[in-house]
Design a protein around this motif. Structure first.
Motif, mmCIF file in Angstrom:
data_model
loop_
_atom_site.group_PDB
_atom_site.id
_atom_site.type_symbol
_atom_site.label_atom_id
_atom_site.label_comp_id
_atom_site.label_asym_id
_atom_site.label_seq_id
_atom_site.Cartn_x
_atom_site.Cartn_y
_atom_site.Cartn_z
ATOM 1 N N VAL A 39 0.829 -1.203 0.000
ATOM 2 C CA VAL A 39 0.000 0.000 0.000
ATOM 3 C C VAL A 39 0.863 1.253 0.000
ATOM 4 N N TYR A 40 1.943 1.218 0.771
ATOM 5 C CA TYR A 40 2.747 2.420 0.991
ATOM 6 C C TYR A 40 4.042 2.452 0.187
ATOM 7 N N ALA A 41 4.239 1.498 -0.698
ATOM 8 C CA ALA A 41 5.486 1.419 -1.462
ATOM 9 C C ALA A 41 5.695 2.665 -2.317
ATOM 10 N N LEU A 42 6.944 3.080 -2.364
ATOM 11 C CA LEU A 42 7.302 4.234 -3.174
ATOM 12 C C LEU A 42 8.025 3.838 -4.457
ATOM 13 N N ASP A 43 8.504 2.601 -4.500
ATOM 14 C CA ASP A 43 9.173 2.155 -5.724
ATOM 15 C C ASP A 43 8.940 0.664 -5.965
ATOM 16 N N VAL A 44 9.224 0.262 -7.170
ATOM 17 C CA VAL A 44 8.979 -1.107 -7.620
ATOM 18 C C VAL A 44 9.878 -2.100 -6.884
ATOM 19 N N ASP A 45 11.096 -1.712 -6.578
ATOM 20 C CA ASP A 45 12.022 -2.618 -5.888
ATOM 21 C C ASP A 45 11.481 -3.036 -4.525
ATOM 22 N N GLN A 46 10.870 -2.123 -3.814
ATOM 23 C CA GLN A 46 10.299 -2.440 -2.510
ATOM 24 C C GLN A 46 9.171 -3.469 -2.647
ATOM 25 N N ILE A 47 8.362 -3.323 -3.669
ATOM 26 C CA ILE A 47 7.264 -4.266 -3.910
ATOM 27 C C ILE A 47 7.825 -5.642 -4.250
ATOM 28 N N ARG A 48 8.807 -5.687 -5.136
ATOM 29 C CA ARG A 48 9.421 -6.955 -5.517
ATOM 30 C C ARG A 48 10.015 -7.653 -4.301
ATOM 31 N N ASP A 49 10.765 -6.919 -3.482
ATOM 32 C CA ASP A 49 11.389 -7.516 -2.298
ATOM 33 C C ASP A 49 10.342 -8.035 -1.321
ATOM 34 N N THR A 50 9.277 -7.287 -1.122
ATOM 35 C CA THR A 50 8.202 -7.705 -0.215
ATOM 36 C C THR A 50 7.549 -8.986 -0.710
ATOM 37 N N LEU A 51 7.221 -9.041 -1.997
ATOM 38 C CA LEU A 51 6.572 -10.231 -2.546
ATOM 39 C C LEU A 51 7.494 -11.447 -2.533
ATOM 40 N N LEU A 52 8.763 -11.250 -2.801
ATOM 41 C CA LEU A 52 9.709 -12.367 -2.758
ATOM 42 C C LEU A 52 9.856 -12.915 -1.342
ATOM 43 N N GLN A 53 9.908 -12.036 -0.354
ATOM 44 C CA GLN A 53 9.982 -12.496 1.037
ATOM 45 C C GLN A 53 8.712 -13.242 1.435
ATOM 46 N N ALA A 54 7.559 -12.709 1.036
ATOM 47 C CA ALA A 54 6.284 -13.365 1.350
ATOM 48 C C ALA A 54 6.234 -14.742 0.700
ATOM 49 N N LEU A 55 6.650 -14.842 -0.538
ATOM 50 C CA LEU A 55 6.627 -16.106 -1.258
ATOM 51 C C LEU A 55 7.599 -17.112 -0.637
ATOM 52 N N ARG A 56 8.767 -16.653 -0.249
ATOM 53 C CA ARG A 56 9.757 -17.536 0.374
ATOM 54 C C ARG A 56 9.194 -18.145 1.660
ATOM 55 N N GLU A 57 8.596 -17.316 2.501
ATOM 56 C CA GLU A 57 8.019 -17.823 3.750
ATOM 57 C C GLU A 57 6.828 -18.733 3.469
ATOM 58 N N TYR A 58 5.992 -18.351 2.521
ATOM 59 C CA TYR A 58 4.816 -19.139 2.172
ATOM 60 C C TYR A 58 5.235 -20.531 1.690
ATOM 61 N N LYS A 59 6.267 -20.588 0.855
ATOM 62 C CA LYS A 59 6.732 -21.888 0.353
ATOM 63 C C LYS A 59 7.245 -22.764 1.490
ATOM 64 N N SER A 60 7.804 -22.174 2.533
ATOM 65 C CA SER A 60 8.240 -22.993 3.664
ATOM 66 C C SER A 60 7.032 -23.533 4.425
ATOM 67 N N TYR A 61 5.936 -22.766 4.506
ATOM 68 C CA TYR A 61 4.692 -23.295 5.071
ATOM 69 C C TYR A 61 4.200 -24.487 4.234
ATOM 70 N N VAL A 62 4.224 -24.321 2.924
ATOM 71 C CA VAL A 62 3.756 -25.381 2.023
ATOM 72 C C VAL A 62 4.627 -26.628 2.160
#
Length: 170
Positions: A39-62
């Motif tokens: 919601v508060y991202a100011l640049d694309v890199d921040q969004i990419r990093d956030t989604l990659l971290q979320a995906l990494r943790e999610y895959k460990s749940y899976v």
């Protein structure tokens, strides 16, 4: 709800269901650390990093999940079948509950009743995508993430905000 969505929300909800469901999983857990930055991202890199971290943790749940017999909702119908439960939580209204009882009604795509269990308050948390009346565990692919990032690169940060809104919507 689909008719009321603006163009970015409509496009994100139809093309990136797995990413939306992954973030809804975090919303159910009340872990907004992967949603707020969108919601508060100011640049694309921040969004990419956030989604990659979320995906990494999610895959460990899976990876740590096990199949369980559950009752789940696909569209308007309830079905019974095997789903990989990422977390088993107590859902209800009491001091021993991990999540409020209302969450089961608010997030039927995430919270599923366990079948054949001694404790009827235990529920399976598993974000599902229903296709043709059948459920599968939501699992965003690297390709989906790349496509979403391309969309943000071309269309701006409003797509990240649309993703966050859809993750929190009922």
């Amino acid at each position: 709800m689909e008719q009321q969505l603006e163009v970015p929300e409509r496009e994100v909800s139809s093309r990136f269901k797995d990413i939306v469901k992954m973030l809804r999983f975090y919303a159910v857990l009340r872990r907004y650390g992967y949603i707020d930055p969108l919601v508060y991202a100011l640049d694309v890199d921040q969004i990419r990093d956030t989604l990659l971290q979320a995906l990494r943790e999610y895959k460990s749940y899976v990876d740590g999940s096990a199949p369980r017999e559950v009752k789940y909702k696909c569209g308007k119908d309830y079905k019974q079948g095997s789903l990989r439960c990422l977390i088993i939580y107590k859902v209800g209204n009491g001091e021993d509950a991990d999540l409020p009882g209302e969450y089961a009604d608010l997030f039927p795509d995430i919270i599923h009743s366990l079948v054949n269990t001694e404790n009827d308050k235990n529920s399976c948390l598993a974000p599902i995508v229903c296709i043709g009346g059948e459920a599968r565990l939501a699992l965003p692919s690297d390709e989906q993430l790349s496509e979403f990032m391309q969309l943000i690169n071309n269309g701006g940060l409003r797509y990240a905000r649309a993703l966050a809104m859809l993750a929190l919507a009922r």
